[in-house]
Design an enzyme around this catalytic site. Structure first.
Site, mmCIF file in Angstrom:
data_model
loop_
_atom_site.group_PDB
_atom_site.id
_atom_site.type_symbol
_atom_site.label_atom_id
_atom_site.label_comp_id
_atom_site.label_asym_id
_atom_site.label_seq_id
_atom_site.Cartn_x
_atom_site.Cartn_y
_atom_site.Cartn_z
ATOM 1 N N ASP A 208 51.138 43.278 41.124
ATOM 2 C CA ASP A 208 50.961 43.767 42.487
ATOM 3 C C ASP A 208 51.239 42.687 43.531
ATOM 4 O O ASP A 208 50.392 42.418 44.381
ATOM 5 C CB ASP A 208 49.514 44.302 42.602
ATOM 6 N N GLU A 452 44.675 40.745 33.453
ATOM 7 C CA GLU A 452 44.703 42.179 33.167
ATOM 8 C C GLU A 452 45.824 42.593 32.228
ATOM 9 O O GLU A 452 46.614 43.493 32.546
ATOM 10 C CB GLU A 452 44.784 42.979 34.470
ATOM 11 N N TYR A 505 36.992 47.456 40.624
ATOM 12 C CA TYR A 505 37.128 47.990 41.993
ATOM 13 C C TYR A 505 36.388 49.314 42.116
ATOM 14 O O TYR A 505 36.990 50.363 42.291
ATOM 15 C CB TYR A 505 38.614 48.150 42.334
ATOM 16 N N GLU A 541 37.459 39.487 40.231
ATOM 17 C CA GLU A 541 38.048 40.213 41.362
ATOM 18 C C GLU A 541 37.134 41.361 41.733
ATOM 19 O O GLU A 541 36.576 42.014 40.854
ATOM 20 C CB GLU A 541 39.415 40.835 41.012
#
Ligand code: BDP
Length: 647
Positions: A208, A452, A505, A541
């Site tokens: 990303d 990840e 998230y 994160e």
């Protein structure tokens, strides 16, 4: 697992293992520094540039563009180095270009470098993304596979061939990512001429951030004598008030040479010395290297001067190299991360090398601004998400006491074909290069081998076991991790890491808009991971996008208020768990950054607590308050830093 229990024996074993590992690598990669025996010539500035827009991107090789001046083989434009080329012009085809681009620069070399046969001249590229080939005066001198890490080659004999000619440096760089590059990607050709123009292809990526390309870090010419200090490895320790610097110096160019090693304190006073190429320097009343906000004088660095003397029938050469050395230890228990045997809590950020116009190009103004912002907000650490950052940044971390989790470019390993041997072998090589480059930085306290990956896939177990064991063999003095977002029970690599790093998230990619789920889900996450693995955990994160200036109350996604509440809800849980086994929190992200275009990105990722132009959003003030509170609770601060408002 690193154990704090038997430091003496353990450290000695580590030291030998590290030296053995250093021997496996061909040569050292010392950062080029000027000294009485070494000169550095920076080649930053304007280079000639052309993208090879031929259909197969191969015209440059077919027509041997490296053999003559680039401007003689076709049109060129000015291109700054270092910088990504993507955002420099108004040409969309250059921004999104895939394939070979060509850079060229002519350099006037000091006459002494040419006449003095006892001088080694080296070209060094700080990094270029992704695959690079370098020619000097039309002769290929090196090629390098991978961005984010330096490479170099000796060029003395070439520039001596015809001293009347300036030295012409040509560098071709290709940004294509394949299943075997790091990060991986794939090229997709689409032949349907009813929908796409002829020859249409795209670069698919599984990460990303924008795949910025070009020569990203400074290109240098530097000299050394022909007998020179090729590498230095230091491992530090302390017992009571006495520091230890275990060191090894590798020499190239002579089988016998005399060495003098002198360790100096900040004021230039000698505190220890030796005439052996390896050994232990003892430092009485040691000043340890401490993280920012953990001690009143963080980032204390000694200088280790290595002086090498070699003689042949005709003359005596001397080479001098000075390495900054911070004396500190790092270890991990099942619930704590210890620096100098004291618990350390990471309250920091994830970053990117990213800014307007420059893309991923190295820029001192940006670096100094970012350090000022980190210190302003009370951050004591960052992760180099998702690739190694410039060496100059790590030097700043050493000096300012900012703790670093050093991550390799293993981001987006999602396709099962990227777990094959060819990918693994390249990943192992990249870890070799990374450890070789960064092993002596006191600020680097942990290696991260990936972000990840599809770590639940069956081949991930062998892949990560091999990779982590290899990294530990390279450097047994630092813990190793990778950053996971997979299911705790199915994660194949977790049994091999020293610290669990998790990205999540809640109320963003899951349960969007439902802020009320955060406390429960975050708590469950921690309990599950700790329950299964009994290893300390970093929330590596967490965050939410906020378009600066968008407001709503009650909070709605993409507003500054929503980002604030996501952070605050997580902080409540961190505060409970940091009393147990959570050893850190790193916000995603320090600043907004550019990504590929897509329906979830509004001119880039907006999860920054600062904008891309480094202005604070509301969330930055939340973090500032929190980080200073944490520092006041856990650190030992001088009076002037006790209250951030006095800064
Ligand atoms: C995480 C990735 C990071 C992304 C972030 C996001 O590690 O690279 O930018 O998500 O989606 O999963 O903002």
């Amino acid at each position: 697992m690193l154990s704090p229990e038997r430091p003496g024996l353990f450290r000695v074993l580590c030291l030998f293992a590290l030296f053995e590992a250093a021997c496996l690598l061909d040569t050292g990669m010392l950062f080029p520094r000027e000294s009485s025996s070494r000169e550095v010539k920076e080649l930053s500035g304007l280079w000639s540039f052309r993208a090879d827009k031929s259909p197969d991107r191969n015209q440059g090789f077919d027509k041997a563009w490296y053999k003559s001046r680039l401007r003689e083989t076709g049109p060129v434009i000015d291109m700054p180095v270092p910088a990504s080329y993507n955002d420099i012009t108004q040409d969309p085809t250059l921004r999104d270009f895939i394939g070979w681009v060509w850079y060229e620069r002519e350099v006037v070399v000091p006459a002494r470098w040419i006449t003095d046969e006892g001088t080694r001249v080296v070209i060094r590229v700080g990094s270029a993304h992704y695959y690079s080939i370098v020619w000097v005066n039309g002769v290929k001198v090196t090629e390098h596979n991978g961005g984010h890490l330096p490479f170099e080659a000796e060029v003395g004999s070439l520039i001596r061939k015809d001293p009347t000619q300036p030295c012409r440096i040509t560098i071709a760089v290709n940004n294509t990512l394949t299943l075997e590059t790091l990060p991986p990607g794939s090229i997709q050709h689409i032949d349907d001429i009813t929908k796409y123009p002829k020859g249409f292809f795209v670069q698919n990526i599984y990460f990303d951030f924008f795949n910025y390309a070009g020569i990203h870090r400074p290109v240098l010419l530097y000299t050394t004598p022909t007998t020179y200090v090729d590498d230095i490895t230091v491992v530090t320790d302390f017992l009571d008030n006495t520091g230890q610097v275990n060191y090894k110096v590798s020499v190239q160019g002579a089988t016998t040479a005399r060495v003098k090693v002198t360790l100096m304190d900040k004021d230039g006073h000698c505190v220890a010395s030796s005439t052996e190429p390896f050994g232990v320097l003892k430092v009485v009343d040691v000043n340890l290297w401490w993280p920012y906000l953990m001690h009143e004088s963080p980032g204390y660095l000694y200088s280790m001067e290595v002086r090498l003397m070699a003689a042949n029938e005709r003359s005596t050469h001397e080479d001098v190299y000075t390495l900054p050395v911070g004396i500190r230890t790092v270890s991990v228990t099942s619930t704590q991360f210890l620096i100098n045997k004291k618990p350390f809590y990471f309250h920091g950020v994830n970053k990117h090398e990213d800014s307007d116009i420059r893309g991923k190009g190295f820029d001192w103004s940006l670096i100094v601004k970012d350090f000022n912002l980190l210190k302003w907000m009370g951050a004591n650490s960052f992760r180099t998400s998702h690739y190694p950052y410039a060496e100059e940044i790590l030097q700043m971390c050493d000096r300012h006491g900012i703790v670093v989790i050093d991550e390799c470019p293993g981001v987006g390993i999602k396709d099962i074909r990227s777990f094959r041997n060819a990918s693994l072998n390249h990943h192992l090589d990249v870890m070799d290069e990374l450890v070789r480059r960064d092993k002596n930085h006191a600020s680097v306290v942990m290696w991260s081998v990936a972000n990840e990956p599809a770590s639940e896939m069956p081949p991930a177990e062998f892949y990560f076991k091999t990779l982590i064991q290899h990294t530990k063999a390279l450097d047994p003095t630092r813990p190793v991790t990778y950053v996971s977002n997979s299911h705790y029970a199915r994660d194949k690599g977790a049994p091999y890491v020293d610290v669990i790093c998790i990205n999540s998230y809640f109320s963003w990619y899951h349960d969007p808009g439902h802020l009320e789920v955060i406390p429960l889900q975050l708590n469950t996450q921690f309990e599950n991971w700790y329950g299964k693995y009994q290893k300390p955990i970093i929330q590596s994160e967490y965050g939410a996008d906020a378009v600066p200036g968008l407001h709503s109350d009650p909070p709605m996604m993409f507003t500054e208020e929503y980002q604030k509440v996501v952070l605050q809800s997580c902080h409540d849980v961190f505060d409970q768990k940091r009393k147990q086994y959570v050893i850190g929190e790193l916000i995603w992200n320090f600043a907004d950054f550019m990504t590929a275009q897509g329906i979830t990105r509004v001119v880039g990722n907006k999860k920054g607590v600062f904008t891309r132009q480094r202005q604070p959003k509301a969330a930055a003030f939340i973090l500032k308050e929190r980080y200073w509170r944490l520092a006041n609770e856990t650190g030992r601060l001088p009076p002037w830093t006790k209250y951030p408002c006095s800064l």
